[in-house]
Design a protein around this motif. Structure first.
Motif, PDB file in Angstrom:
ATOM      1  N   ARG A 165     -16.938  -2.587   7.559  1.00 15.08           N
ATOM      2  CA  ARG A 165     -15.420  -2.406   8.076  1.00 15.08           C
ATOM      3  C   ARG A 165     -15.471  -1.361   9.324  1.00 15.08           C
ATOM      4  O   ARG A 165     -14.203  -1.058   9.985  1.00 15.08           O
ATOM      5  CB  ARG A 165     -14.578  -2.096   7.186  1.00 15.08           C
ATOM      6  N   LYS A 166     -16.637  -0.527   9.427  1.00 14.86           N
ATOM      7  CA  LYS A 166     -16.800   0.469  10.401  1.00 14.86           C
ATOM      8  C   LYS A 166     -15.383   1.489  10.233  1.00 14.86           C
ATOM      9  O   LYS A 166     -14.791   2.011  11.106  1.00 14.86           O
ATOM     10  CB  LYS A 166     -16.514  -0.197  11.779  1.00 14.86           C
TER      11      LYS A 166
ATOM     12  N   ASP B  98      -9.170   2.840  10.300  1.00 13.72           N
ATOM     13  CA  ASP B  98     -10.605   3.008  10.134  1.00 13.72           C
ATOM     14  C   ASP B  98     -11.090   4.440   9.923  1.00 13.72           C
ATOM     15  O   ASP B  98     -12.010   4.990   9.844  1.00 13.72           O
ATOM     16  CB  ASP B  98     -11.124   2.975  11.790  1.00 13.72           C
ATOM     17  N   LYS B  99     -10.008   4.897   9.086  1.00 14.64           N
ATOM     18  CA  LYS B  99     -10.545   6.376   8.503  1.00 14.64           C
ATOM     19  C   LYS B  99     -10.091   6.476   6.996  1.00 14.64           C
ATOM     20  O   LYS B  99      -9.211   5.878   6.399  1.00 14.64           O
ATOM     21  CB  LYS B  99      -9.785   7.378   9.370  1.00 14.64           C
TER      22      LYS B  99
ATOM     23  N   LYS C 193      -6.853   9.639   1.099  1.00 18.28           N
ATOM     24  CA  LYS C 193      -6.053   9.801   2.549  1.00 18.28           C
ATOM     25  C   LYS C 193      -6.831   8.682   3.382  1.00 18.28           C
ATOM     26  O   LYS C 193      -7.710   8.541   3.351  1.00 18.28           O
ATOM     27  CB  LYS C 193      -5.898  10.756   3.138  1.00 18.28           C
ATOM     28  N   ASP C 194      -5.716   7.639   3.961  1.00 16.69           N
ATOM     29  CA  ASP C 194      -6.189   6.761   5.084  1.00 16.69           C
ATOM     30  C   ASP C 194      -5.315   6.925   6.263  1.00 16.69           C
ATOM     31  O   ASP C 194      -4.174   7.613   6.122  1.00 16.69           O
ATOM     32  CB  ASP C 194      -6.234   5.309   4.455  1.00 16.69           C
ATOM     33  N   ASN C 195      -5.601   6.171   7.178  1.00 16.41           N
ATOM     34  CA  ASN C 195      -4.707   6.261   8.415  1.00 16.41           C
ATOM     35  C   ASN C 195      -4.100   4.604   8.587  1.00 16.41           C
ATOM     36  O   ASN C 195      -3.901   4.373   9.765  1.00 16.41           O
ATOM     37  CB  ASN C 195      -5.619   6.558   9.875  1.00 16.41           C
ATOM     38  N   GLY C 196      -3.775   4.300   7.663  1.00 14.64           N
ATOM     39  CA  GLY C 196      -3.052   2.731   7.553  1.00 14.64           C
ATOM     40  C   GLY C 196      -1.619   3.075   7.879  1.00 14.64           C
ATOM     41  O   GLY C 196      -1.043   3.983   8.155  1.00 14.64           O
ATOM     42  N   PRO C 197      -0.928   1.911   7.412  1.00 14.59           N
ATOM     43  CA  PRO C 197       0.559   1.865   7.624  1.00 14.59           C
ATOM     44  C   PRO C 197       1.336   2.820   6.431  1.00 14.59           C
ATOM     45  O   PRO C 197       2.509   3.017   6.441  1.00 14.59           O
ATOM     46  CB  PRO C 197       0.899   0.585   7.372  1.00 14.59           C
ATOM     47  N   GLY C 198       0.739   3.250   5.517  1.00  9.07           N
ATOM     48  CA  GLY C 198       1.463   3.820   4.550  1.00  9.07           C
ATOM     49  C   GLY C 198       1.890   3.004   3.304  1.00  9.07           C
ATOM     50  O   GLY C 198       1.970   1.956   3.377  1.00  9.07           O
ATOM     51  N   TYR C 199       2.393   3.962   2.265  1.00 16.18           N
ATOM     52  CA  TYR C 199       3.005   3.156   1.147  1.00 16.18           C
ATOM     53  C   TYR C 199       4.458   2.786   1.443  1.00 16.18           C
ATOM     54  O   TYR C 199       5.226   3.715   1.980  1.00 16.18           O
ATOM     55  CB  TYR C 199       2.823   4.046  -0.129  1.00 16.18           C
TER      56      TYR C 199
ATOM     57  N   ASP D  35       1.670  11.216   3.552  1.00 21.30           N
ATOM     58  CA  ASP D  35       1.139  12.408   4.169  1.00 21.30           C
ATOM     59  C   ASP D  35      -0.359  12.326   4.544  1.00 21.30           C
ATOM     60  O   ASP D  35      -1.028  13.295   4.539  1.00 21.30           O
ATOM     61  CB  ASP D  35       1.353  13.887   3.147  1.00 21.30           C
ATOM     62  N   GLY D  36      -0.765  10.992   4.588  1.00 24.72           N
ATOM     63  CA  GLY D  36      -2.179  10.823   4.888  1.00 24.72           C
ATOM     64  C   GLY D  36      -2.440  11.054   6.397  1.00 24.72           C
ATOM     65  O   GLY D  36      -2.001  11.647   7.288  1.00 24.72           O
ATOM     66  N   ILE D  37      -3.686  10.380   6.908  1.00 22.83           N
ATOM     67  CA  ILE D  37      -3.928  10.628   8.277  1.00 22.83           C
ATOM     68  C   ILE D  37      -3.005   9.968   9.147  1.00 22.83           C
ATOM     69  O   ILE D  37      -2.955   8.679   9.054  1.00 22.83           O
ATOM     70  CB  ILE D  37      -5.505  10.219   8.394  1.00 22.83           C
ATOM     71  N   ASP D  38      -2.526  10.731  10.023  1.00 20.62           N
ATOM     72  CA  ASP D  38      -1.552  10.101  11.127  1.00 20.62           C
ATOM     73  C   ASP D  38      -0.438   9.317  10.432  1.00 20.62           C
ATOM     74  O   ASP D  38      -0.205   8.271  10.796  1.00 20.62           O
ATOM     75  CB  ASP D  38      -2.426   9.084  12.029  1.00 20.62           C
TER      76      ASP D  38
END
Length: 229
Positions: free
Chosen positions: A104-105, A142-143, A160-166, A216-219
């Motif tokens: 998934r890069k 992607d993170k 943590k990830d940089n998706g849309p969040g919970y 509070d994850g990435i971005d």
């Protein structure tokens, strides 16, 4: 005339889940061989196999969680607490998902002091980490970032990830006096319920583990945390 003994359907269900899980593991091993041996250049169906691998791992995780929940709730699970290197534990766990993550890069990093040691049930915590990674694999852009540290008398592992969040109905505050998640309404209620149960079976000196979910994850992405005393 004696009546027939009441049939234990829950035990039958648990046994059946165990059998399905064993068969699924054999399938996963075969798919893993294909995904790690070939790539998009020499296997036209590589993306299909990668998707099958991902979905199979999710099903396998669900079965593992169901069995663990059944055994814990029926006092059939003996919590096996031992001391481990947290850094080594996290590295080994991310390694189990590396093929999917690279496919998934997704960029990932692990932040943990090599000297950090802690006592926990390795199998149960592996199930928690696997569930969270499989979920964010679908939602992150992607993170992925995994970190661990000692915070007062707790081991804190954050993913943590940089998706849309919970979404709001899946946010869990670590303040036990505040409203927590409604597991019946959450789409991933099984995974979060399992994670909370795993945290709570970890007890030490009157303290009990717990989980937290924030954005509070990435971005502004999701952040899952588990606290173990």
């Amino acid at each position: 005339m004696k009546s027939a003994p009441e049939f234990d359907y829950s035990a039958l269900l648990a046994s059946s889940i165990h059998e399905v899980k064993n068969s699924l593991n054999m399938l996963l091993n075969s798919i893993e061989h294909v995904v790690t041996t070939y790539n998009e250049d020499n296997c036209p169906a590589y993306k299909v196999f990668s998707q099958i691998q991902y979905e199979s791992k999710r099903v396998n995780d669900d079965l593992v969680e169901l069995l663990a929940i059944y055994r814990i709730k029926n006092n059939q699970y003996v919590v096996n607490i031992d001391e481990y290197s947290v850094s080594d534990f996290l590295t080994e766990n991310i390694g189990q998902h590396e093929a999917m993550i690279l496919n998934r890069k997704i960029e990932y990093d692990i932040a943990c002091d090599d000297a950090l040691m802690w006592f926990f049930d390795r199998d149960l915590l592996t199930g928690v980490i696997s569930n969270v990674i499989n979920n964010l694999y679908k939602y992150t852009k992607d993170k992925l970032r995994i970190s661990a540290r000692q915070e007062q008398d707790y081991l804190v592992i954050m993913i943590k990830d940089n998706g849309p969040g919970y979404p709001d109905n899946m946010l869990i505050d670590n303040d036990e006096n505040k409203k927590t998640i409604n597991f019946d309404e959450a789409s991933t209620g099984l995974g979060l319920y399992f994670s909370r149960l795993v945290a709570e079976v970890h007890k030490n000196k009157g303290r009990q583990g717990y989980i937290s979910t924030t954005n509070d994850g990435i971005d502004g992405g999701g952040c899952f945390s588990i606290y173990l005393p």
